[in-house]
Structure formats: structure tokens, C-alpha cells
Design a protein around this motif. Sequence first.
Motif, PDB file in Angstrom:
ATOM      1  N   ASP B 179       0.799  -1.012   0.015  1.00  0.00           N
ATOM      2  CA  ASP B 179       0.021   0.061  -0.119  1.00  0.00           C
ATOM      3  C   ASP B 179       0.951   1.183  -0.089  1.00  0.00           C
ATOM      4  O   ASP B 179       0.508   2.182  -0.814  1.00  0.00           O
ATOM      5  CB  ASP B 179      -0.915  -0.093   1.263  1.00  0.00           C
ATOM      6  N   PHE B 180       2.013   1.438   0.777  1.00  0.00           N
ATOM      7  CA  PHE B 180       2.849   2.303   0.826  1.00  0.00           C
ATOM      8  C   PHE B 180       3.507   2.712  -0.543  1.00  0.00           C
ATOM      9  O   PHE B 180       3.259   3.879  -0.958  1.00  0.00           O
ATOM     10  CB  PHE B 180       3.962   2.155   1.934  1.00  0.00           C
ATOM     11  N   ALA B 181       3.880   1.656  -0.996  1.00  0.00           N
ATOM     12  CA  ALA B 181       4.462   1.794  -2.599  1.00  0.00           C
ATOM     13  C   ALA B 181       3.428   2.002  -3.609  1.00  0.00           C
ATOM     14  O   ALA B 181       3.561   2.891  -4.317  1.00  0.00           O
ATOM     15  CB  ALA B 181       5.197   0.528  -2.939  1.00  0.00           C
ATOM     16  N   TYR B 182       2.310   1.728  -3.400  1.00  0.00           N
ATOM     17  CA  TYR B 182       0.989   2.009  -4.257  1.00  0.00           C
ATOM     18  C   TYR B 182       0.754   3.525  -4.219  1.00  0.00           C
ATOM     19  O   TYR B 182       0.702   4.037  -5.217  1.00  0.00           O
ATOM     20  CB  TYR B 182      -0.045   1.371  -3.892  1.00  0.00           C
ATOM     21  N   LYS B 183       0.661   4.013  -2.953  1.00  0.00           N
ATOM     22  CA  LYS B 183       0.384   5.425  -2.861  1.00  0.00           C
ATOM     23  C   LYS B 183       1.602   6.332  -3.015  1.00  0.00           C
ATOM     24  O   LYS B 183       1.545   7.422  -3.397  1.00  0.00           O
ATOM     25  CB  LYS B 183      -0.124   5.532  -1.051  1.00  0.00           C
ATOM     26  N   ALA B 184       3.050   5.626  -2.965  1.00  0.00           N
ATOM     27  CA  ALA B 184       3.959   6.800  -3.267  1.00  0.00           C
ATOM     28  C   ALA B 184       4.122   7.165  -4.942  1.00  0.00           C
ATOM     29  O   ALA B 184       3.450   6.504  -5.641  1.00  0.00           O
ATOM     30  CB  ALA B 184       5.304   5.760  -2.996  1.00  0.00           C
ATOM     31  N   LYS B 185       4.280   8.471  -4.943  1.00  0.00           N
ATOM     32  CA  LYS B 185       4.395   9.073  -6.211  1.00  0.00           C
ATOM     33  C   LYS B 185       5.583   8.785  -6.904  1.00  0.00           C
ATOM     34  O   LYS B 185       6.666   8.778  -6.394  1.00  0.00           O
ATOM     35  CB  LYS B 185       4.188  10.398  -5.957  1.00  0.00           C
ATOM     36  N   GLY B 186       5.672   8.280  -8.391  1.00  0.00           N
ATOM     37  CA  GLY B 186       6.803   8.088  -9.081  1.00  0.00           C
ATOM     38  C   GLY B 186       6.232   7.488 -10.435  1.00  0.00           C
ATOM     39  O   GLY B 186       5.430   6.727 -10.507  1.00  0.00           O
ATOM     40  N   ASP B 187       7.033   7.840 -11.536  1.00  0.00           N
ATOM     41  CA  ASP B 187       6.777   7.218 -12.752  1.00  0.00           C
ATOM     42  C   ASP B 187       7.276   5.990 -12.875  1.00  0.00           C
ATOM     43  O   ASP B 187       6.737   5.093 -13.714  1.00  0.00           O
ATOM     44  CB  ASP B 187       7.298   8.359 -13.813  1.00  0.00           C
ATOM     45  N   GLN B 188       8.381   5.633 -12.118  1.00  0.00           N
ATOM     46  CA  GLN B 188       8.847   4.296 -12.207  1.00  0.00           C
ATOM     47  C   GLN B 188       9.004   3.726 -11.043  1.00  0.00           C
ATOM     48  O   GLN B 188       9.327   4.176  -9.896  1.00  0.00           O
ATOM     49  CB  GLN B 188      10.216   4.410 -12.789  1.00  0.00           C
ATOM     50  N   LYS B 189       8.683   2.537 -10.728  1.00  0.00           N
ATOM     51  CA  LYS B 189       8.459   1.707  -9.343  1.00  0.00           C
ATOM     52  C   LYS B 189       9.030   0.378  -9.693  1.00  0.00           C
ATOM     53  O   LYS B 189       9.005  -0.089 -10.967  1.00  0.00           O
ATOM     54  CB  LYS B 189       7.069   1.687  -8.770  1.00  0.00           C
ATOM     55  N   GLY B 228       1.905  -0.826  -9.163  1.00  0.00           N
ATOM     56  CA  GLY B 228       2.057   0.181 -10.668  1.00  0.00           C
ATOM     57  C   GLY B 228       3.634   0.208 -11.148  1.00  0.00           C
ATOM     58  O   GLY B 228       4.316   1.023 -11.258  1.00  0.00           O
ATOM     59  N   ALA B 229       4.169  -1.219 -10.790  1.00  0.00           N
ATOM     60  CA  ALA B 229       5.618  -1.505 -11.384  1.00  0.00           C
ATOM     61  C   ALA B 229       5.563  -2.211 -12.798  1.00  0.00           C
ATOM     62  O   ALA B 229       4.885  -3.169 -12.621  1.00  0.00           O
ATOM     63  CB  ALA B 229       6.356  -1.893 -10.282  1.00  0.00           C
ATOM     64  N   ASN B 230       6.508  -2.124 -13.473  1.00  0.00           N
ATOM     65  CA  ASN B 230       6.512  -3.038 -14.679  1.00  0.00           C
ATOM     66  C   ASN B 230       7.885  -3.498 -14.742  1.00  0.00           C
ATOM     67  O   ASN B 230       8.369  -4.308 -15.666  1.00  0.00           O
ATOM     68  CB  ASN B 230       6.242  -2.497 -16.023  1.00  0.00           C
ATOM     69  N   GLN B 231       8.765  -3.375 -13.846  1.00  0.00           N
ATOM     70  CA  GLN B 231      10.018  -4.152 -13.867  1.00  0.00           C
ATOM     71  C   GLN B 231      10.210  -4.744 -12.286  1.00  0.00           C
ATOM     72  O   GLN B 231      10.119  -4.179 -11.455  1.00  0.00           O
ATOM     73  CB  GLN B 231      11.225  -3.051 -13.945  1.00  0.00           C
TER      74      GLN B 231
END
Lengths: 121, 597
Positions: B179-189, B228-231
Amino acid sequence: MRSLEELKNLKAKTEKGLSLREDTGKPTITVHMGTCGIANGARTVLNAVLSELQARNLTDIHVTQTGCPGLCYLEPLVTITEPGKNPFVYSKVSSENVKKIIVEHLINGRPITEWLVNLEK
Amino acid sequence: MEFYRSHVLVCTGTGCTSSDSRLLISGLRKELKDRGLEKEIQVIETGCFGFCNLGPIMVVYPEGVFYCRVKEADLKELVEEHFVKGRVVQRLLYREPGATVKTQEFNNIEFFKHQKRIALANCGIINPEKIEEYIARDGYFALAKVLHEMTPAGVIEELKKAGLRGRGGGGFPTGMKWDFAYKAKGDQKYVVCNADEGDPGAFMDRSVLEGDPHAVIEAMAIAGYAIGANQGFIYVRAEYPIAVERLQLAIQQAHDLGLLGKNIFGMGFDFDLDIRLGAGAFVCGEETALLTSIEGKRGEPRPRPPFPANSGLWGKPTIINNVETYANVPHIIRNGWEWFASIGTEKSKGTKVFALAGKIKNTGLIEVPMGTTLRTIVYDIGGGILNDKKFKAAQTGGPSGGCLSAELLDTPIDYDNLIAVGSMMGSGGLIVMDEDTCMVDIARFFLEFTQDESCGKCPPCRIGTKRMLEILTRITEGKGTPEDLNNLEILAKTIKSAALCGLGQTAPNPVLSTLRYFRHEYEAHIYDKKCPAGVCKALLSYQIDPEKCRGCGLCARNCPTKAISGKIKETFVIDAEKCIKCGACMEKCKFGAISKG
Ligand SMILES: Cc1cc2nc3c(=O)[nH]c(=O)nc-3n(C[C@H](O)[C@H](O)[C@H](O)COP(=O)(O)O)c2cc1C
């Protein structure tokens, strides 16, 4: 993988082969393969069982072997066990009878009584 | 699909591979071929069954017969008897400790009976090199489900409600981390898998990767979708060559089927995975050190916050989870959170895999529901203590954990109970110790490990553990002083509160917990100059009892330093100056005349 359908098809293709590794009360065909059984053609019977099951794609039936139950004069013997039922022992089975036993006993649920071992006779 | 009447599963995990299971497989294939059975009987290479000390392990279906320690020389008989004549080869079956008859079926063996397998569900059942077998057991259906039916927030909610906690050590709630990572802002995760597995003796992560690599790949793709990460990156130690090889193959197969890559299931989601090899430093299992290592820098930890969920790989939001944590995820998605939450205790849900080792009859890898007692693990699954000696303690959490004494045998094992008694879950190492184990020596052993593995970045860990180790060594050498115990405690508390990362913060745990439960052993070393378990050599001396000695001279002949002398038929004596305390004399004496103390 472009769709869920594709995944389901792939699963269906392999799933049946794997069911062999689950021992959840499936009907079993046991071929008796002591020296006496083998001498009387148990191997041919076993091969016939396998090709019949394959021809009919009956992957929910287990095939196994066991030794001599002591009725050597009645070999080859084949026992059919279904969960919750008493086992049925067929005597002097040939590769031709096998087909009928599988169809009648396991598919239609009608054991062929005249071929069963009858110890009271 | 070919039709086989029988499947022979042979373990090709690291354990069985080192007991030559590969030779066995090629030999078996040849034997079956020679007898014309190769079209009837299929030989399948699987991952680890967990019962590694019985390797190579072989299970024959449909009967489910469990053969162990099968040698190449047994193959002729095995094929002739089992596959041609249908007779189980009794001598290759497993015998339970203490039992007179052998157990034939896999499922009836005590070692397996008490287990519940979720993370290890496919290990020893499927061929890990065939993606089709994983799919046949519902593999990738969880990924399909999240992409078709669930929102990222829905996936996270599902994990939160399931109550899954990290299996890599800390037990942090996985859903919350995502959840923390989901809510964190960033174009790349990024999504990272921690497969560094540094706890000596633990090998569950290796077994999952070797036995069911797709479970981890599927879970990481699900995690990618959720945050929301693709790598993704899998950080695995280079000492795990079989795991690395299977992972590479699995990633390739998933790519070929479009289960990784672009537009998975045509749902517009892309995900890719790469492997990074670690060089095996313990500290590189710590998450910030691991991420630094992936970035190509020296693997040293850094202070948190910021937590990786906000600033991880190359400063981007990153989740990092353990292999076993991931292996649970597809099951939770497929079976629902209610199912998972129904297993385990109030605050620790699901199961835990333990690597069972030490002075126990059945060693290996086991998976049990959270809340299983130590007694069940040691006596039912483990078969009890070797040579029927007395249970003394069990170490959980490896070098970061602590020991549980005999009074705690009935404590349900979960995250919180272990913390309460001064230990921790860690990654699941479980070492059983008997009455012949010296607890001071054990504490010294673990501290030696952490001291050696300390990266040296922060002084409390670098210098503090060194001083602690010096004190412990001194005590085991009989040179301990009464102040030493107090100093150990002060140092331990300081290091725990001042060290930079988890390595230093937990390093004193084995010392603190042995001091808590076995203080009398420390005191015996310091005040009486005795090692009650008879382990610390400096505190030992061997004596020959004149009453029992028959003067045979066997001891003198076996003494490597010629420290024993005497005349035949008279009492022999040991020269303490020359004696190196190897114990060879005591082992050889037929009259029990030699004792140590
Ligand atoms: C010194 C040290 C070593 C660690 N080694 C490992 C390890 O080998 N594997 C692992 O998964 N976690 C290890 N951890 C824990 C990680 O820092 C991190 O908490 C974990 O990977 C998070 O995943 P989880 O929430 O799924 O458990 C270690 C921590 C410390 C302090």
C-alpha cells in the motif's frame, strides 16, 4: 498469452496427466503380475489396459500392479477397485476381455459376473 | 499427451542432487528403456520434498510409495520388482524412528502428516522446468484473476485482510508495505525479491526457487500490477546455481507464453523480470544493503527512513519481499483471504516453513500452520532427539534470534510469541540442541558469525560485536571474570539500540537469550571453571577410574599425542600436560573407565 481462454486450454491439456499424482479415491485397475501371472500373459493384459484407457482418454483411472494372490491357476488376474466398494477380481483375463471389462464395469457400472473369480464353485 | 500408467518422481533439489539423484535418474531411464517400459513409466524431476537427509528421494504414483536413499545399484531390482512385477521393494522404504515395520505410503509418514503446504505446495509434486505443470496446478490463474477482475487497490486490500506477514525476518504486514508503494508518487517503481537467504542452515527460499520458480514469478507480476511497477529484480545468491538456472528457464518460458513481457493477457499490463546475483554476504540480505548492491555499489546498509516503499532502487518507490512471502501470494488470490486467514493464530496467519536441523532424528524442510508448538515440531515431525537424549533448547531466527528452552516446548510458535520469549521467527531456521550442547559455546558461535559478517560501516556493530566475542571466547576458555556477564549485557543493549541496521540490532540476541535461560551455564564457566555440557575443551579434563581400568592399553594405543601411559594389566594414567582433549580414549575404552569433567 493473449486471453484467459488460452490459459484454461493449456491447463486442460496437462491437468489430466498430473491427476496420476493425486490419490483422491479413484478407481484402480490392478494387474496381478507374479511369475505365474507374467507366464500367463499378464504383460499383454497390462498393455491392453493401457491402450484401452488411452484410446478412451480415461485419465481418471489408476493402473497399478501387484503380486500373486495365490490363485495361480486362474491367472492372469485383474482386480478392479472403486472407492467405497468391494474389489472385483476377474480371472483368466485376455487382452480382448480387457476392453469389455473397462467398458462394462468402469464406464457402465455393470460388473461382468460370469468372468469374476467365484471361489464357491 | 502421452499416457503413462506410473509417474516416478525423483528429487533434483540441491540436497538430493548432492546425493547423486541425477545419476539415479539417468540410470533409471536407461533401465526402464532396456525393459521396454519407457512408454509406460515416466520419470519426473522435481524440487525438494524436504526430507533431505533421506536423499535421493523417489515417490512412485499412483501408489504413492516413498523410497529413500536409493542407489544406482538398487535400480535393477527396483525396476524388476516394482515396475515389472508390481512388488514394493521393502528394503528401500522408510522406517519411522523406533518403528519395527516400514511405512510404504508417502502420506502416512509422520514427517509429512503434520505439515500443511502452501508455499511448498508444488515442491516435490511438479517438474519445475515445465511451465505446463505449474499451469496444470492452477498456475498463473491468480495473475489472470487480478488483471481481469481486480483493481490494484483490491489486490492490496485482499492481502491486508488475509493477514500475510513477511517471511524474511521482520514479519511486516505485506499488504501494508504494498500500500505504501502503491500510494508513493513516481513514474517508475520496482518490485524486488529477496532470495539472498543468508541465515546459516535455512534453505526454504532455495527450495521454493528450485521446486516452484513460477510461483515467485507470478507473485511478483501480481505485485507489479498492485503497486504500478513494470520491472522486477530477483536478487539471489550465486551459491544457489540450481535455483538460478531454474529461475532463468522459468522466466524464459513465461516470456515465451506471454505471461511476462508486454500486454499480458491482452489487458495492457507489462511486466519484466531480471535476475541479479549476490556474492553471499549476510548483510546483503538486509533490504537497504540489497538494493544498494543491485545498483552496482558496495552492499552496505543505509539508515531508514526513507523506507524503500518511498525511496528504493535508484531512489524510486520499491517493494522488497522474501521468496516465501511471494510464494503465498498466488494462493491467497486464488483461494481468497478468508481461506488464508482461517489458518494460523490471531496475528500470524497462514503457515511457516522451517529448516529443521541439529540433534534431531528427522532433519529437513517442513511447513506447518502458524501456532504449531515446538513439541509437535521436535517430537512428532522431527521424530525426537537423536539417540533419545534430552531436549535442551531450540534456536530460532538463526544468528539474529534466540533460543527456546524446554519450558517453552508447548508455546505456539508465531511471530509475537517468539518475540515475547526473546527470540524471533527470522527466516525460519530451527536448530535443535540436546544436553550435550554448551549454550555459551552456541552463543559464541552465532556471534562469531555476525561479527565476521558485520560490514563495518557503523561502530556499534563493528567494534561492539568484536568486544562481545572476545568476552565470550574468554569465558569458554575458562578465563571469564564475574564482571564479564554485566559487561556483556551492557554491550548487548548498547549495540541493539545504536547499530545502523538489523544485523547489528539483532546480533546480541543469541547472547541475551542464552543469558536469560541458561545463565547458570555461564556462571559454571566463570565461577567453577566447568563446562557442564563438556564441550569447552579448555575446561575439560579426562580421568581414568582405577576401579574400572583393566589395563588393556587400548586407550594408550589410540591416543594421538601419547599422553596415556601404563603397564598392561595395571591402571593407566593420562598426562594432563600432553592431553589435547580429543576424547579418542573415552570412545575406545570398552569398560567405561574414562570420564570427562
Ligand atoms: C542482516 C540481515 C539479513 C537479512 N537477510 C535476509 C535474507 O536473507 N532474506 C530475506 O528475505 N530477508 C532478509 N532480511 C530481511 C530484509 O531486510 C527484509 O526485511 C525482507 O526482505 C522483507 O521481506 P518480507 O517482508 O517479505 O519478509 C535480513 C535483514 C537483516 C537485518
